[in-house]
Design a protein around this motif. Sequence first.
Motif, PDB file in Angstrom:
ATOM      1  N   MET A   1      35.468-130.237  40.918  1.00 17.37           N
ATOM      2  CA  MET A   1      35.742-128.834  40.685  1.00 17.37           C
ATOM      3  C   MET A   1      36.904-128.722  39.715  1.00 17.37           C
ATOM      4  SD  MET A   1      37.369-125.633  41.366  1.00 17.37           S
ATOM      5  CE  MET A   1      38.856-126.350  41.943  1.00 17.37           C
ATOM      6  N   GLY A   2      36.767-127.810  38.780  1.00 17.71           N
ATOM      7  CA  GLY A   2      37.836-127.537  37.840  1.00 17.71           C
ATOM      8  C   GLY A   2      37.752-126.097  37.388  1.00 17.71           C
ATOM      9  N   ILE A   3      38.835-125.634  36.799  1.00 19.97           N
ATOM     10  CA  ILE A   3      38.854-124.279  36.248  1.00 19.97           C
ATOM     11  C   ILE A   3      39.405-124.361  34.840  1.00 19.97           C
ATOM     12  CG2 ILE A   3      39.879-121.985  36.418  1.00 19.97           C
ATOM     13  CD1 ILE A   3      39.731-122.259  39.428  1.00 19.97           C
ATOM     14  N   LYS A   4      38.726-123.698  33.920  1.00 22.06           N
ATOM     15  CA  LYS A   4      39.166-123.679  32.532  1.00 22.06           C
ATOM     16  C   LYS A   4      39.104-122.259  32.010  1.00 22.06           C
ATOM     17  CE  LYS A   4      36.247-125.265  29.321  1.00 22.06           C
ATOM     18  NZ  LYS A   4      36.474-124.243  28.392  1.00 22.06           N
ATOM     19  N   LEU A   5      39.967-121.968  31.059  1.00 21.39           N
ATOM     20  CA  LEU A   5      39.920-120.654  30.426  1.00 21.39           C
ATOM     21  C   LEU A   5      38.802-120.624  29.394  1.00 21.39           C
ATOM     22  CD1 LEU A   5      43.710-119.870  29.981  1.00 21.39           C
ATOM     23  CD2 LEU A   5      42.141-119.033  31.740  1.00 21.39           C
ATOM     24  N   VAL A  36      34.718-121.683  36.356  1.00 24.82           N
ATOM     25  CA  VAL A  36      34.846-122.749  37.345  1.00 24.82           C
ATOM     26  C   VAL A  36      33.730-123.753  37.081  1.00 24.82           C
ATOM     27  CG1 VAL A  36      33.524-121.517  39.130  1.00 24.82           C
ATOM     28  CG2 VAL A  36      35.129-123.286  39.808  1.00 24.82           C
ATOM     29  N   THR A  37      34.084-125.025  37.120  1.00 22.01           N
ATOM     30  CA  THR A  37      33.104-126.083  36.871  1.00 22.01           C
ATOM     31  C   THR A  37      32.937-126.942  38.124  1.00 22.01           C
ATOM     32  OG1 THR A  37      34.794-127.602  36.029  1.00 22.01           O
ATOM     33  CG2 THR A  37      33.700-126.182  34.417  1.00 22.01           C
ATOM     34  N   TYR A  38      31.784-127.565  38.194  1.00 17.12           N
ATOM     35  CA  TYR A  38      31.491-128.502  39.294  1.00 17.12           C
ATOM     36  C   TYR A  38      30.692-129.652  38.700  1.00 17.12           C
ATOM     37  CZ  TYR A  38      30.118-130.273  43.846  1.00 17.12           C
ATOM     38  OH  TYR A  38      29.939-131.069  44.948  1.00 17.12           O
ATOM     39  N   LYS A  39      31.215-130.844  38.828  1.00 22.44           N
ATOM     40  CA  LYS A  39      30.595-132.040  38.242  1.00 22.44           C
ATOM     41  C   LYS A  39      30.285-131.815  36.758  1.00 22.44           C
ATOM     42  CE  LYS A  39      28.817-133.842  42.564  1.00 22.44           C
ATOM     43  NZ  LYS A  39      27.677-134.313  43.333  1.00 22.44           N
ATOM     44  N   ASP A  40      31.269-131.278  36.051  1.00 28.53           N
ATOM     45  CA  ASP A  40      31.211-131.029  34.605  1.00 28.53           C
ATOM     46  C   ASP A  40      30.153-130.007  34.174  1.00 28.53           C
ATOM     47  OD1 ASP A  40      33.332-132.785  34.048  1.00 28.53           O
ATOM     48  OD2 ASP A  40      31.958-134.497  34.093  1.00 28.53           O
ATOM     49  N   LYS A  41      29.678-129.192  35.108  1.00 22.71           N
ATOM     50  CA  LYS A  41      28.740-128.117  34.773  1.00 22.71           C
ATOM     51  C   LYS A  41      29.400-126.776  35.056  1.00 22.71           C
ATOM     52  CE  LYS A  41      24.533-130.689  35.753  1.00 22.71           C
ATOM     53  NZ  LYS A  41      23.315-130.733  36.549  1.00 22.71           N
ATOM     54  N   TYR A  42      29.092-125.785  34.218  1.00 19.61           N
ATOM     55  CA  TYR A  42      29.588-124.435  34.463  1.00 19.61           C
ATOM     56  C   TYR A  42      28.950-123.918  35.750  1.00 19.61           C
ATOM     57  CZ  TYR A  42      31.232-124.229  29.594  1.00 19.61           C
ATOM     58  OH  TYR A  42      31.862-124.447  28.401  1.00 19.61           O
ATOM     59  N   ALA A  43      29.807-123.522  36.697  1.00 19.43           N
ATOM     60  CA  ALA A  43      29.314-123.112  38.010  1.00 19.43           C
ATOM     61  C   ALA A  43      29.565-121.641  38.314  1.00 19.43           C
ATOM     62  CB  ALA A  43      29.966-123.978  39.095  1.00 19.43           C
ATOM     63  N   GLY A  44      30.465-121.026  37.572  1.00 25.08           N
ATOM     64  CA  GLY A  44      30.764-119.624  37.833  1.00 25.08           C
ATOM     65  C   GLY A  44      31.857-119.115  36.920  1.00 25.08           C
ATOM     66  N   VAL A  45      32.118-117.823  37.070  1.00 20.47           N
ATOM     67  CA  VAL A  45      33.070-117.167  36.177  1.00 20.47           C
ATOM     68  C   VAL A  45      33.766-116.028  36.911  1.00 20.47           C
ATOM     69  CG1 VAL A  45      31.302-115.610  35.240  1.00 20.47           C
ATOM     70  CG2 VAL A  45      33.292-116.181  33.849  1.00 20.47           C
ATOM     71  N   GLY A  46      34.965-115.699  36.451  1.00 17.74           N
ATOM     72  CA  GLY A  46      35.722-114.560  36.965  1.00 17.74           C
ATOM     73  C   GLY A  46      36.727-114.139  35.907  1.00 17.74           C
ATOM     74  N   ARG A  47      37.343-112.976  36.111  1.00 18.61           N
ATOM     75  CA  ARG A  47      38.226-112.481  35.053  1.00 18.61           C
ATOM     76  C   ARG A  47      39.352-111.615  35.600  1.00 18.61           C
ATOM     77  NH1 ARG A  47      33.371-108.828  32.531  1.00 18.61           N
ATOM     78  NH2 ARG A  47      33.009-107.562  34.360  1.00 18.61           N
ATOM     79  N   SER A  71      32.730-123.449  48.109  1.00 21.19           N
ATOM     80  CA  SER A  71      34.066-122.832  48.078  1.00 21.19           C
ATOM     81  C   SER A  71      34.600-122.620  46.669  1.00 21.19           C
ATOM     82  CB  SER A  71      35.074-123.653  48.904  1.00 21.19           C
ATOM     83  OG  SER A  71      34.694-123.678  50.245  1.00 21.19           O
ATOM     84  N   LEU A  72      33.709-122.539  45.697  1.00 25.32           N
ATOM     85  CA  LEU A  72      34.146-122.352  44.314  1.00 25.32           C
ATOM     86  C   LEU A  72      34.712-120.952  44.087  1.00 25.32           C
ATOM     87  CD1 LEU A  72      31.297-124.218  42.410  1.00 25.32           C
ATOM     88  CD2 LEU A  72      33.532-125.090  43.119  1.00 25.32           C
ATOM     89  N   ALA A  73      34.153-119.940  44.745  1.00 27.91           N
ATOM     90  CA  ALA A  73      34.685-118.584  44.607  1.00 27.91           C
ATOM     91  C   ALA A  73      36.115-118.532  45.128  1.00 27.91           C
ATOM     92  CB  ALA A  73      33.803-117.578  45.348  1.00 27.91           C
ATOM     93  N   ASN A  74      36.366-119.245  46.202  1.00 28.09           N
ATOM     94  CA  ASN A  74      37.712-119.313  46.775  1.00 28.09           C
ATOM     95  C   ASN A  74      38.695-119.889  45.745  1.00 28.09           C
ATOM     96  OD1 ASN A  74      39.197-118.993  49.408  1.00 28.09           O
ATOM     97  ND2 ASN A  74      39.705-121.109  48.917  1.00 28.09           N
ATOM     98  N   GLU A  75      38.317-120.978  45.124  1.00 29.42           N
ATOM     99  CA  GLU A  75      39.171-121.615  44.115  1.00 29.42           C
ATOM    100  C   GLU A  75      39.369-120.695  42.911  1.00 29.42           C
ATOM    101  OE1 GLU A  75      40.767-124.486  44.563  1.00 29.42           O
ATOM    102  OE2 GLU A  75      39.859-124.652  46.537  1.00 29.42           O
ATOM    103  N   LEU A  76      38.311-120.035  42.502  1.00 32.37           N
ATOM    104  CA  LEU A  76      38.355-119.167  41.337  1.00 32.37           C
ATOM    105  C   LEU A  76      39.258-117.952  41.569  1.00 32.37           C
ATOM    106  CD1 LEU A  76      37.319-118.556  38.492  1.00 32.37           C
ATOM    107  CD2 LEU A  76      35.283-117.561  39.540  1.00 32.37           C
TER     108      LEU A  76
END
Length: 143
Positions: A1-5, A36-47, A71-76
């Motif tokens: 899991m990662g988050i990038k702008l 938000v990414t998961y295993k190097d794939k785009y998994a979601g977005v927020g702003r 739990s990606l929404a939680n992280e995002l």
Amino acid sequence: MGIKLATKNELQWVNEQYQKIGFVPSNLERETIAIVTYKDKYAGVGRIVYLNGEEAEIGGICILDEFRGLSLANELVDYLVKEAKKSNLKEIYCLPFEELKCFYGKFGFEEFDYEGKQINNHILKKYQWCLDNYEKKVLLLKL
């Protein structure tokens, strides 16, 4: 899991996700968009949408179906709240569906009764639009 702008090159992907769920498109001029990414794939977005120098709205949270339950929404949302707080904003709003009240409560959002209080006109109009256009009940929350 990662988050990038999000960058200009990723804006098309971001807006394709928002179009699928009927959300307003994003732009980078007055928004911070996080992917938000998961295993190097785009998994979601927020702003974070900056309304002015003192107010913003956190929203547009969208996790792709195949990445739900991780739990990606939680992280995002945690990331977006921390970023918004760094900006020393006076008000941070959120307009989630009612069933997400407890989820956003974990980050400090509470229902906001705006009757007789000063509130950003853009947020008030958006809130009213949501009430008029969504079948589900929408809440007005404030951090």
